[in-house]
Design a protein around this motif. Structure first.
Motif, PDB file in Angstrom:
ATOM      1  N   GLY A  67       0.798  -1.221   0.000  1.00 47.36           N
ATOM      2  CA  GLY A  67       0.000   0.000   0.000  1.00 47.36           C
ATOM      3  C   GLY A  67       0.830   1.270   0.000  1.00 47.36           C
ATOM      4  N   ILE A  68       1.901   1.266  -0.748  1.00 48.67           N
ATOM      5  CA  ILE A  68       2.738   2.466  -0.828  1.00 48.67           C
ATOM      6  C   ILE A  68       2.041   3.454  -1.764  1.00 48.67           C
ATOM      7  CG2 ILE A  68       4.976   3.394  -1.517  1.00 48.67           C
ATOM      8  CD1 ILE A  68       6.158   0.641  -0.854  1.00 48.67           C
ATOM      9  N   GLY A  69       1.628   4.577  -1.240  1.00 47.53           N
ATOM     10  CA  GLY A  69       0.902   5.560  -2.023  1.00 47.53           C
ATOM     11  C   GLY A  69       1.677   6.834  -2.268  1.00 47.53           C
ATOM     12  N   ALA A  70       2.980   6.740  -2.294  1.00 48.75           N
ATOM     13  CA  ALA A  70       3.808   7.936  -2.501  1.00 48.75           C
ATOM     14  C   ALA A  70       3.711   8.407  -3.946  1.00 48.75           C
ATOM     15  CB  ALA A  70       5.264   7.624  -2.150  1.00 48.75           C
ATOM     16  N   PRO A  71       3.861   9.712  -4.188  1.00 51.91           N
ATOM     17  CA  PRO A  71       3.788  10.240  -5.548  1.00 51.91           C
ATOM     18  C   PRO A  71       4.837   9.599  -6.462  1.00 51.91           C
ATOM     19  CG  PRO A  71       3.837  12.029  -3.942  1.00 51.91           C
ATOM     20  CD  PRO A  71       4.089  10.762  -3.204  1.00 51.91           C
ATOM     21  N   TYR A  89       6.663  -2.883  -6.942  1.00 55.77           N
ATOM     22  CA  TYR A  89       6.582  -1.431  -6.780  1.00 55.77           C
ATOM     23  C   TYR A  89       7.731  -0.801  -7.541  1.00 55.77           C
ATOM     24  CZ  TYR A  89       3.209  -2.487  -3.176  1.00 55.77           C
ATOM     25  OH  TYR A  89       2.099  -2.948  -2.504  1.00 55.77           O
ATOM     26  N   GLU A  90       7.374   0.131  -8.415  1.00 54.82           N
ATOM     27  CA  GLU A  90       8.356   0.837  -9.243  1.00 54.82           C
ATOM     28  C   GLU A  90       8.336   2.314  -8.890  1.00 54.82           C
ATOM     29  OE1 GLU A  90       6.933   0.109 -13.164  1.00 54.82           O
ATOM     30  OE2 GLU A  90       7.527  -1.996 -13.156  1.00 54.82           O
ATOM     31  N   GLY A  91       9.419   3.005  -9.248  1.00 52.87           N
ATOM     32  CA  GLY A  91       9.513   4.443  -8.999  1.00 52.87           C
ATOM     33  C   GLY A  91      10.185   4.780  -7.686  1.00 52.87           C
ATOM     34  N   LEU A  92      10.968   3.842  -7.164  1.00 61.02           N
ATOM     35  CA  LEU A  92      11.653   4.055  -5.892  1.00 61.02           C
ATOM     36  C   LEU A  92      13.161   4.090  -6.094  1.00 61.02           C
ATOM     37  CD1 LEU A  92       9.588   1.509  -3.793  1.00 61.02           C
ATOM     38  CD2 LEU A  92       9.546   3.987  -3.521  1.00 61.02           C
ATOM     39  N   THR A  93      13.840   4.731  -5.189  1.00 63.17           N
ATOM     40  CA  THR A  93      15.303   4.780  -5.158  1.00 63.17           C
ATOM     41  C   THR A  93      15.754   4.451  -3.749  1.00 63.17           C
ATOM     42  OG1 THR A  93      15.391   6.454  -6.882  1.00 63.17           O
ATOM     43  CG2 THR A  93      17.306   6.262  -5.491  1.00 63.17           C
ATOM     44  N   TYR A 102      15.632  -0.866   5.032  1.00 62.59           N
ATOM     45  CA  TYR A 102      15.853  -0.110   3.805  1.00 62.59           C
ATOM     46  C   TYR A 102      15.117   1.218   3.932  1.00 62.59           C
ATOM     47  CZ  TYR A 102      17.212  -4.562   1.681  1.00 62.59           C
ATOM     48  OH  TYR A 102      17.834  -5.738   1.388  1.00 62.59           O
ATOM     49  N   VAL A 103      15.762   2.285   3.511  1.00 63.59           N
ATOM     50  CA  VAL A 103      15.109   3.587   3.429  1.00 63.59           C
ATOM     51  C   VAL A 103      15.026   3.924   1.950  1.00 63.59           C
ATOM     52  CG1 VAL A 103      15.176   6.014   4.079  1.00 63.59           C
ATOM     53  CG2 VAL A 103      16.045   4.286   5.659  1.00 63.59           C
ATOM     54  N   LEU A 104      13.799   3.969   1.430  1.00 61.03           N
ATOM     55  CA  LEU A 104      13.541   4.216   0.013  1.00 61.03           C
ATOM     56  C   LEU A 104      12.848   5.560  -0.157  1.00 61.03           C
ATOM     57  CD1 LEU A 104      12.090   0.675  -0.585  1.00 61.03           C
ATOM     58  CD2 LEU A 104      14.273   1.443  -1.470  1.00 61.03           C
ATOM     59  N   LEU A 105      13.178   6.228  -1.255  1.00 63.16           N
ATOM     60  CA  LEU A 105      12.514   7.485  -1.603  1.00 63.16           C
ATOM     61  C   LEU A 105      11.874   7.336  -2.974  1.00 63.16           C
ATOM     62  CD1 LEU A 105      15.143  10.222  -0.664  1.00 63.16           C
ATOM     63  CD2 LEU A 105      13.164   9.500   0.645  1.00 63.16           C
ATOM     64  N   PRO A 106      10.722   7.973  -3.178  1.00 62.54           N
ATOM     65  CA  PRO A 106      10.172   8.012  -4.530  1.00 62.54           C
ATOM     66  C   PRO A 106      11.107   8.803  -5.440  1.00 62.54           C
ATOM     67  CG  PRO A 106       8.530   8.677  -2.912  1.00 62.54           C
ATOM     68  CD  PRO A 106       9.833   8.597  -2.203  1.00 62.54           C
ATOM     69  N   GLN A 107      11.184   8.406  -6.714  1.00 65.89           N
ATOM     70  CA  GLN A 107      12.048   9.125  -7.645  1.00 65.89           C
ATOM     71  C   GLN A 107      11.579  10.545  -7.873  1.00 65.89           C
ATOM     72  OE1 GLN A 107      11.970   6.407 -10.916  1.00 65.89           O
ATOM     73  NE2 GLN A 107      13.811   5.353 -10.225  1.00 65.89           N
ATOM     74  N   GLU A 108      10.321  10.814  -7.647  1.00 68.12           N
ATOM     75  CA  GLU A 108       9.773  12.156  -7.800  1.00 68.12           C
ATOM     76  C   GLU A 108       9.765  12.899  -6.461  1.00 68.12           C
ATOM     77  OE1 GLU A 108       5.975  11.924  -9.718  1.00 68.12           O
ATOM     78  OE2 GLU A 108       6.760  10.706 -11.349  1.00 68.12           O
ATOM     79  N   GLY A 114       7.737  15.175  -0.077  1.00 64.14           N
ATOM     80  CA  GLY A 114       8.637  14.068   0.215  1.00 64.14           C
ATOM     81  C   GLY A 114       8.188  13.168   1.344  1.00 64.14           C
ATOM     82  N   VAL A 115       8.198  11.898   1.065  1.00 66.36           N
ATOM     83  CA  VAL A 115       7.998  10.876   2.081  1.00 66.36           C
ATOM     84  C   VAL A 115       9.139   9.887   1.943  1.00 66.36           C
ATOM     85  CG1 VAL A 115       5.485  11.079   2.155  1.00 66.36           C
ATOM     86  CG2 VAL A 115       6.531   9.468   0.595  1.00 66.36           C
ATOM     87  N   ALA A 116       9.466   9.250   3.015  1.00 65.80           N
ATOM     88  CA  ALA A 116      10.467   8.192   2.999  1.00 65.80           C
ATOM     89  C   ALA A 116       9.772   6.911   3.422  1.00 65.80           C
ATOM     90  CB  ALA A 116      11.616   8.516   3.938  1.00 65.80           C
ATOM     91  N   ILE A 117      10.111   5.823   2.752  1.00 70.28           N
ATOM     92  CA  ILE A 117       9.538   4.531   3.073  1.00 70.28           C
ATOM     93  C   ILE A 117      10.625   3.732   3.775  1.00 70.28           C
ATOM     94  CG2 ILE A 117       8.580   2.411   2.100  1.00 70.28           C
ATOM     95  CD1 ILE A 117       8.256   5.195  -0.146  1.00 70.28           C
ATOM     96  N   VAL A 118      10.326   3.280   4.967  1.00 68.40           N
ATOM     97  CA  VAL A 118      11.267   2.470   5.737  1.00 68.40           C
ATOM     98  C   VAL A 118      10.719   1.057   5.804  1.00 68.40           C
ATOM     99  CG1 VAL A 118      12.441   2.183   7.943  1.00 68.40           C
ATOM    100  CG2 VAL A 118      11.937   4.474   7.098  1.00 68.40           C
ATOM    101  N   LEU A 119      11.484   0.119   5.254  1.00 68.97           N
ATOM    102  CA  LEU A 119      11.067  -1.287   5.228  1.00 68.97           C
ATOM    103  C   LEU A 119      12.068  -2.137   5.986  1.00 68.97           C
ATOM    104  CD1 LEU A 119      10.142  -1.735   1.458  1.00 68.97           C
ATOM    105  CD2 LEU A 119       8.583  -1.748   3.366  1.00 68.97           C
ATOM    106  N   PRO A 120      11.584  -3.053   6.800  1.00 73.24           N
ATOM    107  CA  PRO A 120      12.517  -3.974   7.447  1.00 73.24           C
ATOM    108  C   PRO A 120      13.069  -4.960   6.419  1.00 73.24           C
ATOM    109  CG  PRO A 120      10.262  -4.536   8.016  1.00 73.24           C
ATOM    110  CD  PRO A 120      10.211  -3.265   7.210  1.00 73.24           C
ATOM    111  N   ARG A 121      14.285  -5.354   6.610  1.00 70.90           N
ATOM    112  CA  ARG A 121      14.920  -6.318   5.702  1.00 70.90           C
ATOM    113  C   ARG A 121      14.442  -7.717   6.096  1.00 70.90           C
ATOM    114  NH1 ARG A 121      21.345  -6.431   4.448  1.00 70.90           N
ATOM    115  NH2 ARG A 121      21.183  -7.677   2.571  1.00 70.90           N
ATOM    116  N   THR A 122      13.535  -8.268   5.287  1.00 65.02           N
ATOM    117  CA  THR A 122      12.969  -9.582   5.569  1.00 65.02           C
ATOM    118  C   THR A 122      12.951 -10.406   4.285  1.00 65.02           C
ATOM    119  OG1 THR A 122      10.696  -8.937   5.067  1.00 65.02           O
ATOM    120  CG2 THR A 122      11.442  -8.599   7.329  1.00 65.02           C
TER     121      THR A 122
END
Length: 143
Positions: A67-71, A89-93, A102-108, A114-122
């Motif tokens: 449910g990542i809804g980042a721009p 999920y595409e459009g992440l860096t 992992y700390v991911l940012l949308p390419q836009e 700006g939002v940052a997505i933090v995912l546990p490494r699993t």
């Protein structure tokens, strides 16, 4: 006797004055170091944000819908129902990986949206990195 007491008071006053001077100088150095670190951090963050569009793409595969809804982030449901990772999920860096997260940012990403997505490494998440030059092929990739 009075002279001895005055001499002791003078020594304590001199020690107290030097103590205050050293404390003020120490606090000033800490304050200056903090200001310098903050300025360097802002500069590096601005530099990284300006290079975000040219960074490799992180393609995120997941066992379940995140449910990542980042721009600019696109969720693709894989057609293969038996896929181990049915959500892409595409459009992440990838900004960084630290402490098994992992700390991911949308390419836009911008400072205003700006939002940052933090995912546990699993094992339920897999990340692939696509070079900037191959970004155009992402839409043709199937799960």
């Amino acid at each position: 006797m009075v002279e001895v007491i005055d001499a002791v008071r003078f020594e304590w006053a001199a020690v107290a004055e030097w103590g205050v001077v050293f404390a003020l100088v120490g606090l000033s150095l800490i304050w200056a170091a903090n200001d310098y670190a903050a300025a360097v951090g802002r500069g590096r963050a601005e530099q990284q944000a300006s290079q975000l569009a040219n960074s490799p793409t992180a393609v995120l595969y997941s066992e379940r819908r995140l449910g990542i809804g980042a721009p600019g982030v696109r969720e693709v449901r894989c057609r293969d129902t038996k896929s181990a990772y049915p959500f892409r999920y595409e459009g992440l860096t990838l900004l960084m990986e630290s402490a098994n997260q992992y700390v991911l940012l949308p390419q836009e990403w911008t400072t205003s949206t700006g939002v940052a997505i933090v995912l546990p490494r699993t094992d339920s998440v897999r990340i692939e990195f696509v070079p900037f030059s191959a970004r155009a092929t992402l839409g043709r990739v199937t799960c």
